[in-house]
Write a protein that holds these residues in place. Structure first.
Motif, mmCIF file in Angstrom:
data_model
loop_
_atom_site.group_PDB
_atom_site.id
_atom_site.type_symbol
_atom_site.label_atom_id
_atom_site.label_comp_id
_atom_site.label_asym_id
_atom_site.label_seq_id
_atom_site.Cartn_x
_atom_site.Cartn_y
_atom_site.Cartn_z
ATOM 1 N N ASP A 81 45.437 42.388 38.173
ATOM 2 C CA ASP A 81 44.862 41.055 38.389
ATOM 3 C C ASP A 81 44.366 40.900 39.820
ATOM 4 N N ARG A 89 41.124 42.843 40.119
ATOM 5 C CA ARG A 89 40.028 42.217 39.376
ATOM 6 C C ARG A 89 39.487 40.984 40.089
ATOM 7 N N SER A 90 40.371 40.272 40.794
ATOM 8 C CA SER A 90 39.845 39.090 41.468
ATOM 9 C C SER A 90 39.140 39.460 42.773
ATOM 10 N N LEU A 124 27.712 36.221 29.669
ATOM 11 C CA LEU A 124 28.015 34.841 30.052
ATOM 12 C C LEU A 124 28.789 34.194 28.911
ATOM 13 N N PHE A 125 29.510 33.111 29.216
ATOM 14 C CA PHE A 125 30.269 32.426 28.178
ATOM 15 C C PHE A 125 29.366 31.386 27.525
ATOM 16 N N LEU A 158 29.966 27.458 27.499
ATOM 17 C CA LEU A 158 30.082 26.714 28.755
ATOM 18 C C LEU A 158 28.718 26.617 29.425
ATOM 19 N N LEU A 217 34.658 28.412 36.443
ATOM 20 C CA LEU A 217 35.857 28.643 35.628
ATOM 21 C C LEU A 217 36.890 29.533 36.331
ATOM 22 N N ALA A 218 36.455 30.720 36.739
ATOM 23 C CA ALA A 218 37.420 31.646 37.328
ATOM 24 C C ALA A 218 37.963 31.144 38.676
ATOM 25 N N TRP A 229 40.615 28.452 37.791
ATOM 26 C CA TRP A 229 41.819 28.854 37.061
ATOM 27 C C TRP A 229 42.537 30.035 37.702
ATOM 28 N N VAL A 230 41.782 30.959 38.301
ATOM 29 C CA VAL A 230 42.423 32.146 38.873
ATOM 30 C C VAL A 230 42.746 31.918 40.340
ATOM 31 N N LYS A 284 42.675 28.966 41.822
ATOM 32 C CA LYS A 284 43.238 27.618 41.988
ATOM 33 C C LYS A 284 42.492 26.807 43.050
ATOM 34 N N ARG A 301 28.028 34.105 39.106
ATOM 35 C CA ARG A 301 29.386 33.883 38.611
ATOM 36 C C ARG A 301 30.376 34.839 39.285
ATOM 37 N N SER A 302 29.962 36.103 39.430
ATOM 38 C CA SER A 302 30.842 37.062 40.106
ATOM 39 C C SER A 302 31.033 36.685 41.568
ATOM 40 N N MET A 330 33.700 34.215 42.957
ATOM 41 C CA MET A 330 35.080 34.644 43.204
ATOM 42 C C MET A 330 35.214 35.261 44.595
#
Lengths: 430, 263
Positions: free
Chosen positions: B94, B97-98, B109-110, B113, B121-122, B125-126, B128, B170-171, B174
């Motif tokens: 984890d 990956r982050s 893509l999702f 959404l 999203l990430a 949730w990941v 915070k 999106r990437s 993070m």
């Protein structure tokens, strides 16, 4: 100059389609009279519909509403001069069809319960309603049985407390004991609470502070109220259990997978009737003598398990339809398993499965009529009792027609809602 | 393809390769069943490097970069990303990956959404991150990939090139230190390839560490500081782009280059 050379000098602008292909006339031409054969079929179909209505409508609107027995009906119909239905039976018995033998003076509790059911469902079904309403939706599962069965208020409060204990355990024990231990305790502690402690504690508080409403025996339950109670609880519980089973079936952990597959295949391989017989007769044999395990509760558990197994397979279909890339993208962003399931996988898998899920819901609701076979008085069970009444002996169409129409209303609403949901969740082609 | 490269001068002021090692792969092997996909791969990537991995299909280049963020599991050898070794320890996976962003061939893509939600999203949730801050970051990166006006649309309403740029944004949301690209332009119409490549060039100019599996040799010449050629699960040749294209050494490399540049 060769013929292959061509250069457009100006681009064409958009134009209106020909008038005869649009509007009401265009629609009728296109859909009803597009060819000689289709025109003939259209006219024949219209004639058939007219004939059907000409037969059925006079029968339906027969003035027998106030008749109090079949004989009276026959007299009224004889005066009419044409065949008509005998609606007196519905007027006389409709309250029984709704509430079974529930005490008349407590009908308001059932009515209030089902009104509150809609209040609780509304924010779940329609996402544009205020989110604060969800707090009520969370309280409702504990309120509903209390209003129906009555008794002390401390029982539902203690049941709810079990969930609070589970939540607190998962929230606050994790830093102390580690994730795995906290997760296990979050399941085990509430179960211990429910089985050993909640009863005595509820009794204890009730003896000090007796807040109670009149309690009603399960035997008094019947009619649509019974169908809806069993149906709603089974539907509400089968979705989450079905999701867990579907995930379990895909799990890499051998034991989880085998248990899920075994459960699903066993339940799907057995007719619901068999499970209901087990619930009504066999289960008591395995219980310690003297335990009073409510028959409706037993039936609800069986119907829920049955629905969950089917639900799991429907959801597995949705999961299988998701491209592998969705899992990979969620992984690559660092989402853990449960986050990925909750935020990425399930919203999409459930959306794909909506038609199947709603079919299962409708099936479960209609299957609740099977409880009449083990002696519960759902509408079908009641109808047999009512037809045994000498005053109404001989009626068939009116009573079964009424039951059918009521079921149709419920099932058709579910089906329409699912179509609304599918349209709403449409976010362009994938 | 190569004509796309000559369009503008690259600003190389931030494109320095540091001594710090970002990814260290030693004696890594991977099998699919009995099939030996990656054979004794050794690779060390320094911070700030832009590496292009080329090779025929089935040569294991995608598998290699998918091993770096553990979308694929390697069976022997060692992969160390940002000082953390990839093992079956979920915490390490984890963490890596982050830190490592990934862009896929089919965008992934999702679809349920919006573009903005895809990007926030990430982080929410990941990482915070508070929602407001996540939205600001997302809009910043969407502006950077030049589609802030699409923020409230759904992926299905965007063109392929736009979707891929969203995937990059999106990437980036993070704040990764390393970016992996798995054939980011292979699924795109020719007219859209350029907009995605431009975004990648900009990213390179800012000094991002990049590993890129691609057939865009123009991009390789223009941006990469190293080109790796793979065949049959092994690294066959690696060199600076100039040398790699003008003076390939290995027979397999020469054949490959003659086939993709020969027409």
């Amino acid at each position: 100059m060769s013929n292959t050379h061509y250069v457009r000098s100006e681009m064409l602008s958009e134009q209106e389609p020909p008038a005869a292909t649009t509007g009401a006339i265009g629609w009728v031409r296109e859909n009803l009279f597009s060819s000689a054969f289709n025109s003939v079929v259209t006219l024949l179909a219209l004639a058939f519909i007219y004939w059907l209505l000409a037969q059925a409508l006079p029968w339906m609107v027969s003035p027998t509403w106030h008749a109090s027995s079949l004989t009276e009906c026959r007299e009224i119909i004889a005066e009419l001069g044409y065949g008509g239905a005998c609606w007196g039976i519905i007027r006389e018995r409709w309250l029984q069809f709704m509430f079974g033998f529930y005490p008349k003076e407590l009908y308001w509790r059932v009515v209030l319960d089902f009104i509150l059911l809609f209040v609780a469902l509304a924010p779940v079904l329609f996402t544009h309603l205020p989110r604060k309403m969800l707090y009520f939706s969370a309280i409702y599962p504990f309120l509903m049985p209390w209003l129906l069965w009555g008794g002390t208020i401390w029982n539902p409060v203690m049941a709810a407390l079990g969930f609070v204990i589970g939540y607190l355990a998962s929230r606050h024990l994790a830093p102390v004991l580690g994730n795995l231990a906290a997760t296990i305790l979050a399941f085990v502690l509430p179960v211990i609470w429910w089985i050993f402690l909640s009863g005595p504690v509820a009794d204890g508080i009730a003896s000090v502070l007796p807040l109670a409403i009149q309690s009603v025996e399960s035997r008094a339950f019947g009619g649509y109220m019974l169908s809806i109670t069993i149906g709603v609880v089974a539907i509400a519980l089968s979705l989450p259990i079905g999701i867990l089973l579907a995930l379990g079936r895909q799990s890499n952990l051998l034991i989880v997978r085998s248990l899920s597959v075994g459960f699903i295949e066993f339940i799907r391989g057995v007719p619901l009737i068999t499970l209901l017989f087990v619930a009504s007769t066999l289960l008591n044999i395995f219980m310690p003598p003297g335990t009073d395990f409510d028959i409706i509760l037993r039936v609800i558990i069986m119907v829920t398990l049955f629905a969950s197994a089917y639900m799991a397979e429907v959801i597995r279909g949705g999961l299988a339809a998701l491209p592998r890339g969705q899992y990979e993208a969620a992984d690559a962003l660092g989402l853990d398993f449960w986050m990925a399931q909750r935020l990425i996988i399930m919203p999409q898998a459930l959306k794909i499965s909506i038609p199947g899920i709603v079919s299962t819901f409708i099936g479960v609701f209609k299957d609740t009529t099977l409880v009449s076979i083990i002696g519960l008085l759902d509408p079908l069970g009641l109808s047999r009792a009512i037809l045994a009444d000498a005053a109404w002996n001989g009626l068939v169409w009116e009573i079964y027609g009424f039951i059918a129409v009521m079921f149709f209303i419920f099932c058709f609403s579910m089906s329409r809602y699912s179509m609304y949901l599918e349209r709403k969740l449409q976010t362009g082609h994938r | 393809m190569s004509e796309m490269s000559a369009q503008r001068e690259i600003d190389r002021s931030h494109m320095q390769v540091s001594d710090e090692v970002a990814i260290q792969i030693t004696h890594m092997n991977k099998w699919y069943g009995n099939f030996h996909v990656l054979r004794d791969v050794n690779l060390s990537v320094h911070r700030g490097e832009r590496i292009v991995i080329a090779g025929p299909s089935g040569s294991g280049k995608s598998t290699l970069i998918r091993c770096i963020n553990r979308l694929e599991e390697h069976q022997s050898g060692e992969i160390i990303v940002d000082g953390t070794e990839l093992s079956s320890d979920l915490k390490n996976i984890d963490k890596i990956r982050s830190e490592v962003g990934m862009v896929f061939q089919h965008f992934n893509l999702f679809p349920h959404l919006t573009i903005l939600e895809n990007c926030t999203l990430a982080p929410i949730w990941v990482r915070k991150v508070p929602r407001k801050e996540a939205v600001e970051t997302a809009m910043h990166f969407l502006e950077k990939v030049k589609i802030p006006e699409q923020a409230n649309k759904y992926p299905g309403q965007l063109s392929g090139g736009q979707q891929q740029r969203v995937a990059i944004a999106r990437s980036l949301c993070m704040k990764p230190r390393i970016m992996l690209f798995d054939e980011p332009t292979s699924a795109l119409d020719p007219e859209m390839i350029k907009e995605v490549l431009d975004t990648m060039v900009e990213l390179a100019e800012e000094g991002m560490t990049m590993l890129c599996v691609t057939h865009e040799m123009g991009f390789a010449r223009q941006v990469a500081n190293r080109v790796i050629f793979m065949d049959q699960g092994q690294i066959v040749e690696q060199n600076e782009p100039e040398e790699f294209f003008n003076n390939p050494q290995h027979e397999r490399t020469k054949l490959f280059l003659s086939q993709i540049l020969g027409h």
